[in-house]
Design a protein around this motif. Structure first.
Motif, mmCIF file in Angstrom:
data_model
loop_
_atom_site.group_PDB
_atom_site.id
_atom_site.type_symbol
_atom_site.label_atom_id
_atom_site.label_comp_id
_atom_site.label_asym_id
_atom_site.label_seq_id
_atom_site.Cartn_x
_atom_site.Cartn_y
_atom_site.Cartn_z
ATOM 1 N N GLY A 201 5.708 7.661 2.674
ATOM 2 C CA GLY A 201 4.537 8.143 2.847
ATOM 3 C C GLY A 201 3.386 7.463 1.915
ATOM 4 N N ILE A 202 3.889 7.165 0.788
ATOM 5 C CA ILE A 202 2.708 6.444 -0.071
ATOM 6 C C ILE A 202 2.112 5.288 0.653
ATOM 7 C CG2 ILE A 202 2.459 5.374 -2.193
ATOM 8 C CD1 ILE A 202 4.179 7.446 -3.535
ATOM 9 N N THR A 203 2.809 4.272 1.421
ATOM 10 C CA THR A 203 2.533 3.199 1.992
ATOM 11 C C THR A 203 1.386 3.586 2.933
ATOM 12 O OG1 THR A 203 4.802 2.272 2.028
ATOM 13 C CG2 THR A 203 3.452 1.207 3.471
ATOM 14 N N SER A 204 1.463 4.551 3.965
ATOM 15 C CA SER A 204 0.439 4.971 4.817
ATOM 16 C C SER A 204 -0.613 5.333 3.926
ATOM 17 C CB SER A 204 1.009 6.092 5.957
ATOM 18 O OG SER A 204 1.261 7.188 5.086
ATOM 19 N N GLY A 205 -0.523 6.139 2.969
ATOM 20 C CA GLY A 205 -1.656 6.661 1.990
ATOM 21 C C GLY A 205 -2.475 5.394 1.334
ATOM 22 N N PHE A 206 -1.656 4.361 1.087
ATOM 23 C CA PHE A 206 -2.365 3.156 0.509
ATOM 24 C C PHE A 206 -2.983 2.395 1.502
ATOM 25 C CE2 PHE A 206 -1.953 -1.328 -1.054
ATOM 26 C CZ PHE A 206 -2.637 -1.255 -2.297
ATOM 27 N N ILE A 207 -2.636 2.118 2.563
ATOM 28 C CA ILE A 207 -3.251 1.524 3.697
ATOM 29 C C ILE A 207 -4.286 2.244 4.126
ATOM 30 C CG2 ILE A 207 -3.002 0.293 5.905
ATOM 31 C CD1 ILE A 207 -1.600 -1.220 3.784
ATOM 32 N N GLY A 208 -4.417 3.468 4.476
ATOM 33 C CA GLY A 208 -5.297 4.348 4.909
ATOM 34 C C GLY A 208 -6.654 4.341 3.991
ATOM 35 N N ILE A 209 -6.240 4.095 2.664
ATOM 36 C CA ILE A 209 -7.394 4.304 1.803
ATOM 37 C C ILE A 209 -7.927 2.944 1.688
ATOM 38 C CG2 ILE A 209 -7.861 4.218 -0.848
ATOM 39 C CD1 ILE A 209 -5.681 6.477 -0.957
ATOM 40 N N LEU A 210 -7.047 1.718 1.945
ATOM 41 C CA LEU A 210 -7.704 0.394 1.732
ATOM 42 C C LEU A 210 -8.762 0.302 3.092
ATOM 43 C CD1 LEU A 210 -4.728 -2.010 1.229
ATOM 44 C CD2 LEU A 210 -7.047 -1.471 -0.294
#
Length: 360
Positions: A201-210
């Motif tokens: 889940g954190i992967t999608s959060g990281f990319i979405g924030i970028l």
């Protein structure tokens, strides 16, 4: 380029308090916050990438945000789609997202498009916004976004995730690269969605924030934009790399005779998977380990593509394969097979591509 007229934009006393930490920044200030308020951003896909992007863009003070999606919320979404909770199960994502976002910033106008983007509705929707954030998980929609953003001169911010890895690119910006320059439009490409490969889940959060960060940098007119390259992120190694994308002036885009992957494949020796079982070849399966374990060609050797690129892998192949042996490359997506084949070609190693069985 995003260059809004801000003379008529007003910042209320409440907004001064809310965005005080923005306005003391050198790159933002009062004029920057006015530019943010004037921005109109469309998020295509209200899932793992769309949710964090929506949260931070709304909280930053974007004046108008559009959300397009027609999916319902399911339990499997809750590990990464952080706008939703158990009470939202079976509700439409865009409606649940709008309700949550208006609690965060009532002054942000949220427009919901309760359907999927397609060739018929894409122009009418996209033309209304300044920046388009692609938070989808399928190639068909990505190519529609690519073509319409190019046609309408809209900035397009792409994001993609798989397992612990992700990538971000700013597209169609200052006559820069397009999505089709990174991934040629080809009917053999297969979607790598979360249901198939899984994702932290954190992967999608990281990319979405970028993606949200790059959108804000464009709106603020900050020059340090990730332009004409792809930002590659690996959360397992905590590693960020930029891969520059070069386009020859002689290389046209899609719809203008772009050399497609199918044309490139026509120059490679290809053997159908169903004809390979009884042949005496050395076969390298470049898929991930779990895909290989699930099903693979008998006697094939599993070397995932990310390891295939390493120098020690090439040395291993050279040391253990005789000169008169031809190597077969197998993957269920032809673009990855081409990458591996190109690596072997550059190292003067004879090879061919094994075309996977089509799934109807």
């Amino acid at each position: 380029m995003f260059n809004p007229e801000t003379n008529l934009v007003n910042i209320s006393n409440e907004e001064y308090k809310q965005y005080a930490q923005h306005m003391i920044l050198e790159h933002v200030g009062l004029q920057g916050q006015k530019r943010i308020k004037k921005g109109k951003i469309l998020i295509i896909g209200a899932g793992g990438l769309g949710c964090p992007a929506l949260l931070y863009l709304t909280a930053s003070g974007i004046g108008l945000i559009g959300i397009i999606d027609n999916d319902e919320i399911s339990y499997s979404n809750l590990n990464r789609q952080i706008l939703y909770n158990h009470k939202n199960i079976k509700n439409k994502k865009v409606l649940a997202a709008k309700k949550q976002l208006q609690e965060i910033n009532p002054k942000c106008k949220i427009i919901t498009h309760l359907y999927y983007l397609n060739k018929k509705n894409s122009t009418e929707i996209i033309k209304y916004y300044d920046i388009i954030i692609d938070a989808t998980d399928n190639f068909q929609t990505r190519y529609i976004i690519d073509q319409i953003c190019y046609k309408l001169h809209k900035i397009h911010i792409y994001g993609g995730i798989e397992e612990f890895e992700g990538q971000v690119a700013i597209l169609n910006y200052k006559s820069g690269i397009r999505y089709s320059n990174i991934y040629c439009e080809d009917k053999y490409l297969q979607n790598n969605n979360c249901n198939r490969h899984g994702v932290l889940g954190i992967t999608s959060g990281f990319i979405g924030i970028l993606q949200a960060t790059e959108a804000l940098k464009i709106i603020l007119g900050i020059n340090q934009v990730t332009n004409n390259c792809v930002l590659l992120c690996n959360l397992l190694n905590t590693c960020l790399k930029q891969k520059k994308i070069y386009i020859s002036s002689k290389t046209p885009f899609i719809k203008n005779n772009l050399t497609s992957e199918k044309q490139i494949l026509s120059n490679k020796k290809i053997i159908l998977q169903q004809n390979i079982e009884d042949k005496k070849y050395i076969i390298f399966d470049i898929r991930n380990k779990h895909e290989f374990k699930h099903k693979h060609i008998k006697t094939s050797i599993n070397i995932p593509l990310k390891y295939f690129k390493l120098k020690k892998t090439i040395n291993f192949i050279k040391n253990h394969c005789q000169d008169n042996i031809t190597l077969g490359i197998y993957c269920n997506t032809s673009n990855k097979s081409l990458i591996a084949s190109h690596i072997l070609d550059n190292n003067q190693i004879k090879n061919f591509i094994i075309k996977a069985k089509r799934i109807n």
